[in-house]
Design a protein around this motif. Structure first.
Motif, PDB file in Angstrom:
ATOM      1  N   ASN A 120     -23.373  15.166   0.459  1.00 41.63           N
ATOM      2  CA  ASN A 120     -23.333  16.005  -0.729  1.00 41.63           C
ATOM      3  C   ASN A 120     -24.295  15.513  -1.814  1.00 41.63           C
ATOM      4  N   ILE A 121     -24.343  14.213  -2.026  1.00 41.01           N
ATOM      5  CA  ILE A 121     -25.247  13.676  -3.041  1.00 41.01           C
ATOM      6  C   ILE A 121     -26.706  13.865  -2.638  1.00 41.01           C
ATOM      7  N   VAL A 122     -27.042  13.474  -1.413  1.00 45.67           N
ATOM      8  CA  VAL A 122     -28.430  13.605  -0.950  1.00 45.67           C
ATOM      9  C   VAL A 122     -28.829  15.075  -0.863  1.00 45.67           C
ATOM     10  N   GLY A 123     -27.911  15.915  -0.402  1.00 48.26           N
ATOM     11  CA  GLY A 123     -28.198  17.344  -0.310  1.00 48.26           C
ATOM     12  C   GLY A 123     -28.489  17.956  -1.674  1.00 48.26           C
ATOM     13  N   ARG A 124     -27.713  17.593  -2.676  1.00 43.93           N
ATOM     14  CA  ARG A 124     -27.938  18.121  -4.029  1.00 43.93           C
ATOM     15  C   ARG A 124     -29.268  17.625  -4.599  1.00 43.93           C
ATOM     16  N   PHE A 139     -16.384   4.678   6.289  1.00 39.41           N
ATOM     17  CA  PHE A 139     -17.327   5.711   6.725  1.00 39.41           C
ATOM     18  C   PHE A 139     -16.713   7.110   6.645  1.00 39.41           C
ATOM     19  N   ILE A 140     -15.411   7.217   6.827  1.00 40.48           N
ATOM     20  CA  ILE A 140     -14.744   8.509   6.645  1.00 40.48           C
ATOM     21  C   ILE A 140     -14.927   8.989   5.207  1.00 40.48           C
ATOM     22  N   ALA A 141     -14.815   8.057   4.260  1.00 38.34           N
ATOM     23  CA  ALA A 141     -14.985   8.411   2.850  1.00 38.34           C
ATOM     24  C   ALA A 141     -16.456   8.551   2.471  1.00 38.34           C
ATOM     25  N   PHE A 142     -17.297   7.669   3.000  1.00 36.54           N
ATOM     26  CA  PHE A 142     -18.707   7.625   2.602  1.00 36.54           C
ATOM     27  C   PHE A 142     -19.506   8.833   3.080  1.00 36.54           C
ATOM     28  N   ASN A 143     -19.286   9.258   4.315  1.00 39.21           N
ATOM     29  CA  ASN A 143     -20.153  10.272   4.909  1.00 39.21           C
ATOM     30  C   ASN A 143     -20.241  11.572   4.110  1.00 39.21           C
ATOM     31  N   PRO A 144     -19.119  12.212   3.755  1.00 39.87           N
ATOM     32  CA  PRO A 144     -19.249  13.448   2.977  1.00 39.87           C
ATOM     33  C   PRO A 144     -19.823  13.218   1.582  1.00 39.87           C
ATOM     34  N   ILE A 145     -19.582  12.031   1.011  1.00 40.93           N
ATOM     35  CA  ILE A 145     -20.194  11.712  -0.283  1.00 40.93           C
ATOM     36  C   ILE A 145     -21.705  11.633  -0.121  1.00 40.93           C
ATOM     37  N   LEU A 180     -34.378  15.898   9.739  1.00 40.92           N
ATOM     38  CA  LEU A 180     -34.184  14.470   9.499  1.00 40.92           C
ATOM     39  C   LEU A 180     -32.837  14.227   8.830  1.00 40.92           C
ATOM     40  N   PHE A 181     -32.501  15.056   7.870  1.00 43.88           N
ATOM     41  CA  PHE A 181     -31.216  14.958   7.184  1.00 43.88           C
ATOM     42  C   PHE A 181     -30.079  15.153   8.183  1.00 43.88           C
ATOM     43  N   ALA A 182     -30.224  16.128   9.060  1.00 43.02           N
ATOM     44  CA  ALA A 182     -29.209  16.383  10.085  1.00 43.02           C
ATOM     45  C   ALA A 182     -29.039  15.172  10.989  1.00 43.02           C
ATOM     46  N   PHE A 183     -30.169  14.549  11.348  1.00 38.77           N
ATOM     47  CA  PHE A 183     -30.108  13.361  12.209  1.00 38.77           C
ATOM     48  C   PHE A 183     -29.346  12.238  11.529  1.00 38.77           C
ATOM     49  N   SER A 184     -29.573  12.061  10.223  1.00 37.54           N
ATOM     50  CA  SER A 184     -28.882  10.995   9.495  1.00 37.54           C
ATOM     51  C   SER A 184     -27.383  11.275   9.416  1.00 37.54           C
ATOM     52  N   ILE A 185     -27.004  12.533   9.173  1.00 42.20           N
ATOM     53  CA  ILE A 185     -25.585  12.893   9.105  1.00 42.20           C
ATOM     54  C   ILE A 185     -24.925  12.709  10.470  1.00 42.20           C
ATOM     55  N   PHE A 186     -25.614  13.165  11.518  1.00 42.44           N
ATOM     56  CA  PHE A 186     -25.073  13.046  12.875  1.00 42.44           C
ATOM     57  C   PHE A 186     -24.893  11.576  13.260  1.00 42.44           C
ATOM     58  N   THR A 187     -25.877  10.746  12.903  1.00 48.99           N
ATOM     59  CA  THR A 187     -25.798   9.320  13.218  1.00 48.99           C
ATOM     60  C   THR A 187     -24.649   8.652  12.481  1.00 48.99           C
ATOM     61  N   LEU A 188     -24.497   8.985  11.203  1.00 48.35           N
ATOM     62  CA  LEU A 188     -23.373   8.436  10.444  1.00 48.35           C
ATOM     63  C   LEU A 188     -22.037   8.891  11.031  1.00 48.35           C
ATOM     64  N   GLY A 189     -22.013  10.113  11.557  1.00 52.78           N
ATOM     65  CA  GLY A 189     -20.807  10.600  12.215  1.00 52.78           C
ATOM     66  C   GLY A 189     -20.473   9.789  13.456  1.00 52.78           C
ATOM     67  N   LEU A 190     -21.508   9.413  14.212  1.00 50.86           N
ATOM     68  CA  LEU A 190     -21.286   8.576  15.397  1.00 50.86           C
ATOM     69  C   LEU A 190     -20.766   7.193  15.004  1.00 50.86           C
ATOM     70  N   VAL A 191     -21.322   6.654  13.927  1.00 50.66           N
ATOM     71  CA  VAL A 191     -20.858   5.344  13.445  1.00 50.66           C
ATOM     72  C   VAL A 191     -19.392   5.433  13.014  1.00 50.66           C
ATOM     73  N   ARG A 192     -19.063   6.485  12.277  1.00 57.77           N
ATOM     74  CA  ARG A 192     -17.678   6.703  11.856  1.00 57.77           C
ATOM     75  C   ARG A 192     -16.746   6.791  13.063  1.00 57.77           C
ATOM     76  N   ASP A 193     -17.140   7.589  14.052  1.00 57.14           N
ATOM     77  CA  ASP A 193     -16.304   7.763  15.238  1.00 57.14           C
ATOM     78  C   ASP A 193     -16.159   6.460  16.016  1.00 57.14           C
ATOM     79  N   TYR A 194     -17.237   5.677  16.065  1.00 53.53           N
ATOM     80  CA  TYR A 194     -17.194   4.384  16.771  1.00 53.53           C
ATOM     81  C   TYR A 194     -16.148   3.477  16.129  1.00 53.53           C
ATOM     82  N   TYR A 195     -16.198   3.353  14.812  1.00 56.44           N
ATOM     83  CA  TYR A 195     -15.258   2.468  14.135  1.00 56.44           C
ATOM     84  C   TYR A 195     -13.837   3.029  14.173  1.00 56.44           C
ATOM     85  N   PHE A 196     -13.709   4.352  14.182  1.00 52.74           N
ATOM     86  CA  PHE A 196     -12.381   4.941  14.314  1.00 52.74           C
ATOM     87  C   PHE A 196     -11.747   4.549  15.649  1.00 52.74           C
TER      88      PHE A 196
END
Length: 214
Positions: free
Chosen positions: A44-48, A35-41, A69-85
């Motif tokens: 960036n892809i969806v944003g473009r 998720f650390i690697a996936f999130n910024p990818i 909605l996009f912000a919500f998805s990024i924020f949620t993925l950030g929470l998932v990343r932090d959880y697994y970290f």
């Protein structure tokens, strides 16, 4: 090994010991790294794609709703990343090199600085400024130059990296330090795409305004 031993010991030996403290076969460690690697990818892809096709805006009928909605998805993925970290470092052994009150204190300070950078940058930029609103055509009127942007060019990314680093030091986890390096690497790569793109978007708006004024 104590901090005194660390100060006089061989860097090579210390490095090998830190590496040995990482359980790379742990499931949560792998998920955190993913998720650390996936999130910024992802953003960036969806944003473009949104910038080129406006597909999210078309679906929701509003660029602001699309950005939220996009912000919500990024924020949620950030929470998932932090959880697994946190799950990952919880499963890791505590490194003897990092297991001291001084390292814990340093970790707390670094985490605090990181959180200040993240929260103040979000406050100054707002939701659309933080979560790639420029990809939706939502641009800020002026460049933010006050704190934290007067001490950091990218306070959101740098603050997040410092938070990971501080947390890893506080818990004395070598695996956390490795994941922090991965965080920093992914943010560095992301900025190579995001900064020129943002500059292009605002330059394009400047040209459009200049043409209207003629």
């Amino acid at each position: 090994m104590s901090l005194k031993d660390f100060s006089i010991g061989s860097f090579h030996d210390v490095f090998l010991q830190v590496i040995a403290d990482i359980r790379s076969d742990d499931r949560y460690f792998a998920l955190a790294a993913f998720f650390i690697a996936f999130n910024p990818i992802y953003w960036n892809i969806v944003g473009r794609l949104e910038y080129k096709t406006h597909f999210i805006t078309k679906i929701l009928g509003s660029k602001k709703r699309g950005c939220y909605l996009f912000a919500f998805s990024i924020f949620t993925l950030g929470l998932v990343r932090d959880y697994y970290f946190h799950k990952a470092i919880g499963n890791q052994v505590t490194s003897k090199i990092l297991d001291s009150d001084l390292v814990k204190l340093i970790g707390l300070v670094i985490s605090g600085i990181g959180q200040v950078l993240v929260l103040t940058s979000m406050y100054k930029l707002g939701v659309t400024g933080t979560y790639l609103g420029d990809h939706f055509g939502i641009l800020m009127d002026h460049r933010v130059t006050s704190f934290p942007f007067n001490v950091s060019d990218n306070p959101m990314y740098q603050g997040s990296t410092l938070t990971f680093l501080g947390t890893s030091l506080y818990y004395g986890k070598a695996a956390g330090l490795f994941l922090t390096l991965l965080v920093n690497f992914m943010y560095t790569i992301a900025l190579k795409f995001e900064e020129p793109f943002t500059a292009m978007v605002y330059a394009k708006r400047g040209e459009q305004k200049a043409n209207k004024d003629k």
